[in-house]
Write an enzyme that holds these catalytic residues in place. Structure first.
Site, PDB file in Angstrom:
ATOM      1  N   GLN A 155       0.838  -1.206   0.000  1.00  0.00           N
ATOM      2  CA  GLN A 155       0.000   0.000   0.000  1.00  0.00           C
ATOM      3  C   GLN A 155       0.872   1.256   0.000  1.00  0.00           C
ATOM      4  O   GLN A 155       0.563   2.248  -0.654  1.00  0.00           O
ATOM      5  CB  GLN A 155      -0.941  -0.003   1.220  1.00  0.00           C
ATOM      6  CG  GLN A 155      -1.932   1.150   1.248  1.00  0.00           C
ATOM      7  CD  GLN A 155      -2.935   1.086   0.099  1.00  0.00           C
ATOM      8  OE1 GLN A 155      -3.264   0.020  -0.390  1.00  0.00           O
ATOM      9  NE2 GLN A 155      -3.415   2.246  -0.335  1.00  0.00           N
ATOM     10  N   HIS A 170     -15.243  -1.797  -5.247  1.00  0.00           N
ATOM     11  CA  HIS A 170     -14.653  -2.145  -3.953  1.00  0.00           C
ATOM     12  C   HIS A 170     -15.725  -2.700  -3.008  1.00  0.00           C
ATOM     13  O   HIS A 170     -16.615  -1.975  -2.557  1.00  0.00           O
ATOM     14  CB  HIS A 170     -13.981  -0.908  -3.347  1.00  0.00           C
ATOM     15  CG  HIS A 170     -13.280  -1.179  -2.047  1.00  0.00           C
ATOM     16  ND1 HIS A 170     -11.906  -1.224  -1.921  1.00  0.00           N
ATOM     17  CD2 HIS A 170     -13.773  -1.414  -0.805  1.00  0.00           C
ATOM     18  CE1 HIS A 170     -11.586  -1.468  -0.659  1.00  0.00           C
ATOM     19  NE2 HIS A 170     -12.699  -1.573   0.037  1.00  0.00           N
ATOM     20  N   GLU A 192     -16.334   3.972  -5.320  1.00  0.00           N
ATOM     21  CA  GLU A 192     -15.616   2.882  -5.997  1.00  0.00           C
ATOM     22  C   GLU A 192     -16.597   1.732  -6.147  1.00  0.00           C
ATOM     23  O   GLU A 192     -16.753   0.916  -5.235  1.00  0.00           O
ATOM     24  CB  GLU A 192     -14.406   2.424  -5.163  1.00  0.00           C
ATOM     25  CG  GLU A 192     -13.286   3.447  -5.087  1.00  0.00           C
ATOM     26  CD  GLU A 192     -12.042   2.899  -4.379  1.00  0.00           C
ATOM     27  OE1 GLU A 192     -12.027   1.723  -3.982  1.00  0.00           O
ATOM     28  OE2 GLU A 192     -11.082   3.677  -4.248  1.00  0.00           O
ATOM     29  N   ALA A 204      -5.497   5.292  -0.305  1.00  0.00           N
ATOM     30  CA  ALA A 204      -5.391   5.427   1.150  1.00  0.00           C
ATOM     31  C   ALA A 204      -3.927   5.416   1.545  1.00  0.00           C
ATOM     32  O   ALA A 204      -3.103   4.777   0.896  1.00  0.00           O
ATOM     33  CB  ALA A 204      -6.121   4.278   1.816  1.00  0.00           C
TER      34      ALA A 204
HETATM   35 ZN   LIG Z   1     -10.361  -1.477  -3.321  1.00  0.00          ZN
END
Ligand SMILES: [Zn+2]
Length: 321
Positions: free
Chosen positions: A207, A292, A289, A228
């Site tokens: 990430q 997601h 999203e 994020a």
């Molecule tokens: Zn995602």
């Protein structure tokens, strides 16, 4: 004989006098008690609240919801804001002062909006009100722009995803997510919808690489708008999946796909929720999203689906409280 009669009469007279005295005493006593009770009543909270303008029904509501704070209401004007909070379903007593502060800043917001924002910490700035994710909540744990995972957090039940469910590189997710996904995949497949996993578990370092790429090329503001920060991604939980379909494989066309509509109508039955919806961007802190999907279990997913709230609001009221 005559004397005797007189005595009887005398006796009767004195009885009458006694009775009359007693009646007067009674009336006096009754009036006295009434005056006393009246004075006493005027000293009660109820009387004072009625004088301020609260109705009896509102006083009952205050006694049920705000017993410890009633005394401080006696010296103020009628607190309409407080009363309207108690009518709200997701009111959390511990947040009362924050509701007041936030309402002062946003007097144009509805009471339910005030409650939604404060319950989900949106009265604070993103990434500036750091809370540790409570991982003991298991598949109901939360990660957003306030709650984050430790850099070394890794779920202990990660499993490899069978390649029939994804394109490209290998994928890992939590077993609980995987089992639910497989059931959902089968159900969708029966209706000629072929779901494909595009992104799954991502560890902190991965990430960080994603976020830093955006940050280094276009700056922090842009990076924050699109990814994020490490520790704040739901993908680190192993409970989130980016799902597309065989016919619609991009972030721009997926929201117009039959698969997306199918997921919107059915995913909750398998414990998944659409985590970042367009109408809730200010609550979740993320742009919509459509791809997601987050596993939260069937019970929570069903509630969230039926009551049209975000997981952040659900978590505040049902899990954290
Ligand atoms: Zn995602």
């Amino acid at each position: 004989m005559i004397n005797l009669k007189k005595t009887k009469l005398k006796l009767k007279k004195s009885v009458w006098i006694t009775i009359i005295i007693l009646i007067f005493l009674g009336i006096g006593l009754y009036a006295g008690i009434n005056i006393y009770q009246d004075i006493k009543y005027k000293k009660t909270d109820e009387y004072k609240l009625l004088q301020i303008g609260y109705t009896k029904e509102e006083i009952k509501i205050l006694e049920n919801n705000y017993k410890s704070g009633i005394k401080e209401l006696l010296t103020k004007e009628k607190d309409e804001f407080l009363l309207s909070l108690f009518n709200e379903k997701y009111y959390i007593a511990n947040n009362l002062n924050r509701y007041r502060d936030f309402f002062e800043l946003h007097p144009d917001y509805s009471i339910s909006k005030i409650i939604s924002y404060v319950n989900t910490n949106n009265d604070y700035d993103y990434y500036e009100h750091d809370l540790d994710t409570d991982i003991s909540k298991d598949y109901l744990l939360i990660v957003n722009k306030y709650y984050h995972l430790a850099s070394d957090y890794e779920p202990d039940d990660l499993v490899e995803v069978n390649n029939k469910y994804y394109y490209g590189e290998n994928h890992k997710i939590r077993e609980v997510t995987y089992n639910a996904f497989k059931n959902m995949w089968e159900a969708a497949n029966k209706e000629d919808i072929y779901l494909i996993i595009n992104s799954s578990y991502r560890n902190y370092e991965e990430q960080k690489a994603v976020y830093d790429d955006y940050k280094n090329s276009k700056g922090t503001t842009y990076a924050d708008s699109i990814a994020a920060r490490p520790g704040y991604s739901e993908h680190q939980t192993g409970l989130s999946l980016d799902i597309f379909s065989k016919t619609h494989t991009t972030t721009s066309n997926f929201k117009d796909s039959p698969a997306y509509i199918w997921l919107q109508n059915n995913a909750y039955k398998y414990g998944f929720i659409e985590r970042y919806q367009e109408e809730n961007e200010e609550i979740t802190g993320f742009s919509a999203e459509a791809w997601h999907w987050r596993y939260v279990g069937i019970e929570a997913a069903t509630y969230i689906h039926e009551n049209n709230i975000t997981f952040d609001e659900y978590y505040a009221y049902f899990i954290a409280k």
